[in-house]
Design a protein around this motif. Structure first.
Motif, PDB file in Angstrom:
ATOM      1  N   GLY A  24      11.291 -20.553  24.093  1.00 29.10           N
ATOM      2  CA  GLY A  24      12.444 -19.670  24.159  1.00 29.10           C
ATOM      3  C   GLY A  24      12.926 -19.324  22.761  1.00 29.10           C
ATOM      4  O   GLY A  24      12.420 -19.839  21.752  1.00 29.10           O
ATOM      5  N   ASP A  25      13.907 -18.444  22.688  1.00 34.12           N
ATOM      6  CA  ASP A  25      14.500 -18.047  21.412  1.00 34.12           C
ATOM      7  C   ASP A  25      15.805 -18.803  21.217  1.00 34.12           C
ATOM      8  O   ASP A  25      16.813 -18.504  21.866  1.00 34.12           O
ATOM      9  N   VAL A  26      15.782 -19.801  20.344  1.00 36.62           N
ATOM     10  CA  VAL A  26      16.982 -20.555  20.010  1.00 36.62           C
ATOM     11  C   VAL A  26      17.127 -20.521  18.497  1.00 36.62           C
ATOM     12  O   VAL A  26      16.328 -21.101  17.772  1.00 36.62           O
ATOM     13  N   ASP A 266      19.765 -24.784  33.036  1.00 38.07           N
ATOM     14  CA  ASP A 266      20.183 -23.798  32.038  1.00 38.07           C
ATOM     15  C   ASP A 266      19.274 -22.576  32.153  1.00 38.07           C
ATOM     16  O   ASP A 266      18.071 -22.727  32.402  1.00 38.07           O
ATOM     17  N   PRO A 267      19.782 -21.368  31.974  1.00 39.86           N
ATOM     18  CA  PRO A 267      18.908 -20.191  31.991  1.00 39.86           C
ATOM     19  C   PRO A 267      17.828 -20.223  30.911  1.00 39.86           C
ATOM     20  O   PRO A 267      16.820 -19.520  31.016  1.00 39.86           O
ATOM     21  N   MET A 268      18.024 -21.047  29.872  1.00 41.83           N
ATOM     22  CA  MET A 268      17.040 -21.141  28.795  1.00 41.83           C
ATOM     23  C   MET A 268      16.092 -22.321  28.969  1.00 41.83           C
ATOM     24  O   MET A 268      15.233 -22.559  28.115  1.00 41.83           O
ATOM     25  N   LYS A 308      10.547 -16.231  28.950  1.00 41.65           N
ATOM     26  CA  LYS A 308       9.355 -16.417  28.121  1.00 41.65           C
ATOM     27  C   LYS A 308       9.067 -17.884  27.830  1.00 41.65           C
ATOM     28  O   LYS A 308       7.974 -18.234  27.386  1.00 41.65           O
ATOM     29  N   GLN A 309      10.053 -18.766  28.097  1.00 38.40           N
ATOM     30  CA  GLN A 309       9.881 -20.189  27.825  1.00 38.40           C
ATOM     31  C   GLN A 309       9.182 -20.925  28.965  1.00 38.40           C
ATOM     32  O   GLN A 309       8.887 -22.117  28.843  1.00 38.40           O
ATOM     33  N   SER A 310       8.906 -20.235  30.072  1.00 36.03           N
ATOM     34  CA  SER A 310       8.271 -20.849  31.238  1.00 36.03           C
ATOM     35  C   SER A 310       6.963 -20.130  31.548  1.00 36.03           C
ATOM     36  O   SER A 310       6.871 -18.911  31.384  1.00 36.03           O
TER      37      SER A 310
END
Length: 436
Positions: A24-26, A266-268, A308-310
């Motif tokens: 993900g984008d963090v 969490d959505p992320m 995109k993180q899954s």
């Protein structure tokens, strides 16, 4: 729903795999710009700043930042008996494991009269952050506090966001967990402002701590980065994640349930399936869609699983699945394969490894006895989960007698001169020459 990454018949290096696995984008760097003024404000204005930020961010007017001891004890009376029994069992198991993993002191004689020792010494005071937000986390109280207590820490301060629905106090279940653990120093403060309070201290309210631990959102992570060096920190926790290595022997329903269990955080949150069986991947997708329709937190679960993180990562064989898992470095890694113990033994990068279909991640979240504060975002390549050594310092002790020093003194002088530090050698030579 889950995107698919097909790595079959590709011979990729670890570096190439790390660039491919889903993330993900963090951006903690951007969050630093937000939290640094808050940290400085708390450092300079103390309680006044904490009260103002509680009003701005939490929507509460605080009468007191520190929770009165009577409120902590009273929280026990409001709790469901079954919740208290479950928390008590969690405390028992987590304590047993953490007390067993305190590293022992070591002492050896490297040569006659030359003794070396290493002893583990607890820090004096720790600050433990317990998040609020989309869920309530008494389990995080247990994980942080018990690890610190097992390490021998004497002063423990817990901070957690105030809750509007409870009159500006922390959630009563959080307070009840503190009461069960004997923690009496609890603050109704969250976010960057609470990290500033712990790191710098606030006159008349909170003494500064030595180490800050505990998960939180990106602003908490950024704040911990900003104060690292002023105090120690455990890690910059990111969104939760699960990866599952599975083969054709796996139960698709179990896998779908476990992927969903992390997505509801969490959505992320990241949910990743790594498998060499395309048919299993299809069955998991079907089970996920059916389970998701019935889940309580549909909106954030759907966003997490489609983000995109899954993903599903298709591999050629179990060897490639292990390589992908190590490149991903999951916070939580489940093994659903034949000979699962052997597969687990080959893993070198994971926060915690859950072996077999009857060891799901939620067990570790609450009652396995292991710690659920774990490295995220691939940092398991070099970092560990929260444990007793997070609160311990290793101090080395050196004791040589005269004969032991004499046996190596000339070599010390030689190395000191080689480094152009002659006074080092002279300090040795003064002893070799004896009293003047």
């Amino acid at each position: 729903m889950l995107s698919q990454i097909d790595l079959r018949d590709q011979n990729l290096s670890a570096r190439e795999l790390r660039s491919i696995v889903p993330r993900g984008d963090v951006d903690v760097t951007e969050a630093l710009k937000v939290v640094e003024p808050i940290l400085e404000d708390v450092r300079t204005r103390g309680t006044e700043a904490l009260v103002e930020y509680a009003a701005r961010f939490d929507g509460v007017e605080l009468d007191h930042v520190r929770v009165p001891a009577a409120h902590i004890e009273a929280a026990l009376a409001t709790q469901d008996t079954e919740v208290l029994e479950a928390l008590t069992e969690a405390i028992t198991r987590v304590r047993a494991f953490h007390e067993a993993t305190v590293p022992p002191a070591t002492e050896i004689e490297v040569a006659p009269g030359a003794r070396l020792a290493q002893r583990w010494v607890p820090v004096g005071r720790v600050g433990l952050y317990v998040p609020g937000g989309l869920a309530v986390y008494p389990s995080s109280v247990v994980m942080n506090v018990v690890a610190a207590q097992a390490a021998g820490v004497q002063e423990i301060a817990v901070t957690t966001p105030p809750q509007k629905e409870f009159g500006g106090q922390p959630h009563p279940t959080i307070l009840a967990a503190c009461a069960l653990l004997g923690v009496t120093e609890v603050y109704a403060a969250g976010g960057a402002q609470s990290i500033g309070m712990l790191a710098y201290g606030v006159d008349g309210l909170c003494d500064p701590v030595d180490i800050i631990t505990g998960p939180g959102n990106v602003y908490v992570a950024a704040s911990k980065r900003a104060v690292n060096g002023v105090v120690g920190i455990d890690a910059e926790a990111g969104p939760t994640e699960i990866a599952i290595i599975a083969d054709s022997s796996a139960n698709a329903e179990f896998i779908a349930a476990d992927l969903l269990s992390q997505a509801e955080h969490d959505p992320m949150a990241g949910s990743v399936l790594i498998t060499d069986d395309p048919d299993l991947a299809e069955r998991v997708e079907v089970a996920l869609l059916r389970r998701m329709d019935a889940t309580k937190h549909l909106a954030r679960t759907k966003e997490a699983l489609s983000g995109k993180q899954s993903a599903v990562i298709l591999t050629s064989n179990i060897e490639q699945s292990v390589a992908v898992a190590d490149a991903y470095g999951a916070e939580h890694l489940e093994i659903h394969t034949r000979e699962a113990d052997a597969v687990a033994a080959r893993i070198t990068s994971a926060g915690a490894v859950f072996i077999g279909e009857h060891s799901p991640v939620p067990l570790g979240d609450y009652l396995a006895g292991s710690n659920h504060v774990l490295p995220t975002g691939g940092t398991a390549r070099f970092a560990s989960g929260l444990n007793t050594t997070s609160f311990l310092k290793a101090i080395q002790y050196i004791r040589y007698d005269a004969d032991a020093l004499a046996s190596v003194g000339d070599k010390v002088v030689t190395l000191a001169n080689a480094e152009n530090l002659p006074a080092h050698g002279e300090a040795i030579q003064a002893r070799l020459d004896g009293p003047s």
